[in-house]
Design a protein around this motif. Structure first.
Motif: not given
Length: 208
Positions: A194-199
């Protein structure tokens, strides 16, 4: 209870895909009766009993205990596995055939290989269980972070050469008591956290 079970019958697959029955299976990771799990899945006891009979008929739950409560016998069930995988054998007419269009760079061919793996290993598990024999398997699950697409390509080339040499070294076509083994090697991008997708401004997945 098994950690994972392979469903290879169409009727059992249909039963497991029903949302209500899927909730019952999840609830029965721990033993329970129709009356004890009905409220948790939003059913009456009678409805829960109806669905439990269907699950039992197709081998997805098993009776673990019968309790006497006055003039009533309460049947306690547990799911036969913590999780289930539906084999392509359950949809024989639609099962993918990786031999039809082999393409090492196709993501869809990789899916076809994975489907065949589930089908074949599922059948082997069933046969080994019936014969009360162990099943010899081996798997590697790892993750590699490549600095570039060029590094990824070089890795794939070197891996392919290494596997080819190992197969040539150990394959014996004329071994009198030999048994063939399926070897599948796969490489694909890991799913983004999820954190990678947000970036990332672009969350599209590559085909290959």
């Amino acid at each position: 209870m098994l950690d994972v079970a392979v469903i290879d019958q169409a009727a059992a697959a249909e039963i497991s895909l029903d949302p209500v029955r899927a909730r019952l299976l999840a609830a029965l990771a721990e033993p329970g009766s129709a009356s004890s799990i009905a409220a948790a899945v939003g059913l009456t006891r009678q409805k829960a009993n109806y669905h439990l009979r269907a699950l039992e008929e197709h081998g997805l739950v098993e009776l673990v205990e019968e309790r006497k409560k006055g003039n009533v016998t309460e049947r306690v069930f547990q799911a036969t596995a913590a999780s289930y995988v539906i084999s392509p054998a359950a949809f024989a007419a639609l099962a993918p055939d990786p031999d039809r269009s082999p393409d090492q760079l196709s993501a869809r061919w990789l899916v076809a290989l994975a489907a065949r793996l589930v089908r074949e290993v599922g059948e082997l598990i069933a046969g080994a269980t019936a014969a009360r024999q162990p099943l010899a398997t081996y798997a590697i699950d790892s993750e590699v972070r490549f600095a570039s697409a060029a590094d990824r390509s070089a890795f794939a080339d070197e891996l392919g050469e290494s596997v080819k040499h190992l197969v040539a070294r150990y394959h014996d076509e004329n071994a009198p008591n030999g048994r063939r083994h399926r070897l599948v090697v796969a490489l694909h991008p890991s799913l983004k956290t999820p954190s990678e997708q947000a970036k990332s401004p672009d969350n599209r997945h590559e085909e290959s």
